[in-house]
Design a protein around this motif. Sequence first.
Motif, PDB file in Angstrom:
ATOM      1  N   LEU A  72       0.823  -1.217   0.000  1.00  0.00           N
ATOM      2  CA  LEU A  72       0.000   0.000   0.000  1.00  0.00           C
ATOM      3  C   LEU A  72       0.852   1.259   0.000  1.00  0.00           C
ATOM      4  O   LEU A  72       0.504   2.268  -0.620  1.00  0.00           O
ATOM      5  CB  LEU A  72      -0.950  -0.012   1.207  1.00  0.00           C
ATOM      6  N   VAL A  73       1.995   1.196   0.700  1.00  0.00           N
ATOM      7  CA  VAL A  73       2.897   2.352   0.766  1.00  0.00           C
ATOM      8  C   VAL A  73       3.673   2.499  -0.533  1.00  0.00           C
ATOM      9  O   VAL A  73       3.667   3.571  -1.155  1.00  0.00           O
ATOM     10  CB  VAL A  73       3.871   2.202   1.959  1.00  0.00           C
ATOM     11  N   GLU A  74       4.321   1.418  -0.947  1.00  0.00           N
ATOM     12  CA  GLU A  74       5.301   1.513  -2.047  1.00  0.00           C
ATOM     13  C   GLU A  74       4.649   1.445  -3.422  1.00  0.00           C
ATOM     14  O   GLU A  74       5.078   2.125  -4.351  1.00  0.00           O
ATOM     15  CB  GLU A  74       6.344   0.397  -1.917  1.00  0.00           C
ATOM     16  N   GLU A  75       3.630   0.615  -3.549  1.00  0.00           N
ATOM     17  CA  GLU A  75       3.026   0.419  -4.875  1.00  0.00           C
ATOM     18  C   GLU A  75       1.787   1.294  -5.090  1.00  0.00           C
ATOM     19  O   GLU A  75       1.399   1.521  -6.231  1.00  0.00           O
ATOM     20  CB  GLU A  75       2.622  -1.054  -5.078  1.00  0.00           C
ATOM     21  N   ARG A  76       1.140   1.740  -4.014  1.00  0.00           N
ATOM     22  CA  ARG A  76      -0.104   2.492  -4.187  1.00  0.00           C
ATOM     23  C   ARG A  76      -0.033   3.912  -3.618  1.00  0.00           C
ATOM     24  O   ARG A  76      -0.912   4.724  -3.880  1.00  0.00           O
ATOM     25  CB  ARG A  76      -1.284   1.727  -3.568  1.00  0.00           C
ATOM     26  N   ASP A  77       0.966   4.213  -2.831  1.00  0.00           N
ATOM     27  CA  ASP A  77       1.179   5.579  -2.318  1.00  0.00           C
ATOM     28  C   ASP A  77      -0.100   6.171  -1.714  1.00  0.00           C
ATOM     29  O   ASP A  77      -0.542   7.262  -2.085  1.00  0.00           O
ATOM     30  CB  ASP A  77       1.726   6.466  -3.453  1.00  0.00           C
ATOM     31  N   ILE A  78      -0.687   5.416  -0.782  1.00  0.00           N
ATOM     32  CA  ILE A  78      -1.980   5.799  -0.207  1.00  0.00           C
ATOM     33  C   ILE A  78      -1.839   6.968   0.776  1.00  0.00           C
ATOM     34  O   ILE A  78      -0.724   7.328   1.178  1.00  0.00           O
ATOM     35  CB  ILE A  78      -2.656   4.595   0.488  1.00  0.00           C
ATOM     36  N   ASN A  79      -2.974   7.545   1.158  1.00  0.00           N
ATOM     37  CA  ASN A  79      -2.974   8.616   2.165  1.00  0.00           C
ATOM     38  C   ASN A  79      -2.785   8.041   3.558  1.00  0.00           C
ATOM     39  O   ASN A  79      -2.080   8.617   4.389  1.00  0.00           O
ATOM     40  CB  ASN A  79      -4.304   9.366   2.089  1.00  0.00           C
ATOM     41  N   GLY A  80      -3.436   6.900   3.800  1.00  0.00           N
ATOM     42  CA  GLY A  80      -3.345   6.272   5.113  1.00  0.00           C
ATOM     43  C   GLY A  80      -4.173   5.005   5.163  1.00  0.00           C
ATOM     44  O   GLY A  80      -4.854   4.640   4.199  1.00  0.00           O
ATOM     45  N   TRP A  81      -4.100   4.372   6.326  1.00  0.00           N
ATOM     46  CA  TRP A  81      -4.667   3.033   6.553  1.00  0.00           C
ATOM     47  C   TRP A  81      -5.592   3.107   7.755  1.00  0.00           C
ATOM     48  O   TRP A  81      -5.178   3.589   8.831  1.00  0.00           O
ATOM     49  CB  TRP A  81      -3.505   2.062   6.808  1.00  0.00           C
ATOM     50  N   GLY A  82      -6.841   2.654   7.594  1.00  0.00           N
ATOM     51  CA  GLY A  82      -7.808   2.744   8.688  1.00  0.00           C
ATOM     52  C   GLY A  82      -8.439   1.404   9.009  1.00  0.00           C
ATOM     53  O   GLY A  82      -8.677   0.584   8.120  1.00  0.00           O
ATOM     54  N   VAL A  83      -8.726   1.193  10.292  1.00  0.00           N
ATOM     55  CA  VAL A  83      -9.263  -0.083  10.773  1.00  0.00           C
ATOM     56  C   VAL A  83     -10.351   0.159  11.825  1.00  0.00           C
ATOM     57  O   VAL A  83     -10.490   1.260  12.355  1.00  0.00           O
ATOM     58  CB  VAL A  83      -8.149  -0.957  11.407  1.00  0.00           C
ATOM     59  N   GLU A  84     -11.066  -0.907  12.154  1.00  0.00           N
ATOM     60  CA  GLU A  84     -12.092  -0.847  13.204  1.00  0.00           C
ATOM     61  C   GLU A  84     -11.532  -1.196  14.575  1.00  0.00           C
ATOM     62  O   GLU A  84     -12.156  -0.902  15.597  1.00  0.00           O
ATOM     63  CB  GLU A  84     -13.238  -1.806  12.870  1.00  0.00           C
ATOM     64  N   ALA A  85     -10.376  -1.850  14.616  1.00  0.00           N
ATOM     65  CA  ALA A  85      -9.800  -2.306  15.881  1.00  0.00           C
ATOM     66  C   ALA A  85      -9.136  -1.151  16.635  1.00  0.00           C
ATOM     67  O   ALA A  85      -9.069  -0.026  16.140  1.00  0.00           O
ATOM     68  CB  ALA A  85      -8.799  -3.421  15.613  1.00  0.00           C
ATOM     69  N   VAL A  86      -8.625  -1.445  17.832  1.00  0.00           N
ATOM     70  CA  VAL A  86      -8.077  -0.414  18.727  1.00  0.00           C
ATOM     71  C   VAL A  86      -6.822   0.242  18.150  1.00  0.00           C
ATOM     72  O   VAL A  86      -6.515   1.397  18.464  1.00  0.00           O
ATOM     73  CB  VAL A  86      -7.808  -1.012  20.132  1.00  0.00           C
ATOM     74  N   GLY A  87      -6.084  -0.504  17.320  1.00  0.00           N
ATOM     75  CA  GLY A  87      -4.883   0.035  16.671  1.00  0.00           C
ATOM     76  C   GLY A  87      -4.828  -0.419  15.224  1.00  0.00           C
ATOM     77  O   GLY A  87      -5.509  -1.381  14.834  1.00  0.00           O
TER      78      GLY A  87
END
Length: 264
Positions: free
Chosen positions: A179-194
Amino acid sequence: MSKSVLSKLAKAILKQDIRIIDLTQTLQPSTPVIQLPPPMSPTKPFSSELISRYDEKGPAWYWNNIACGEHTGTHFDAPIHWITGRDLDDGATDTVNPQRFVAPACVIDVSKQCAKDERFLLTPKHILAWEKKHGKIPKGSWVLMRSDWSKRTDPAAFLNMHEDGPHVPGPNADAVRFLVEERDINGWGVEAVGTDAGQAFAFEPPFPAHALMHGSNKFGLASLCNLDQLPPTGALLIAAPLKIANGSGSPLRVLALIDDTQDD
Ligand code: 23J
Ligand code: MN
């Protein structure tokens, strides 16, 4: 003269053709916070203390003093949260470029897998399968993992602590790297505590959703809810943390705009 995109959007919001979905958990003393083993320092849970309520301490007004750690409830992880992002000059809650607080979201639904396996790990294979159906993840997008973990309303079940650490789903290191290297996303979000899987302390690198995302100036969102109300693509996220000086993150209200009249 044709209407600007923004005036069309404003009209669509007023007509409720664009719906606003609240991806935020209620912040309260029972809100679960991350549990770290000693000798790590713990984070404070949310607390609220009455100042006055239309009484002798304040005859016409009600207000509280609140306290909590920066990473409490539905919250934003700024890049300086992790040692890999420590030297970024635009990596704190007050220095992040606000342009990045509004961005499209891709929602990867792995709720069925997570129901079967509490330690489910998202891999590049799952992301590529999602892309085959929904198209390539656009650069600058939020990528959200729908696990349905937010439906665990009991704090113990939400944290799901075991002898060998938390049993909580998340991404493996290769997925984060992709996601970082191949897709250059803004960020990563989840439902869990971290943003990391419960077992991520043992990954290489440890806590990849922190180490790799934040080292590349990407954001995190944790304890999201209502991801089951979002389409796989087409939602627009508004996620702006408090402007805490040199803040590593903050609780925030996360809103998703969705267009009910369109597929994307
Ligand atoms: C501190 C240490 C480890 C982790 C975290 C915080 C979080 O998940 C967080 O809220 O950023 S894994
Ligand atoms: Mn955090």
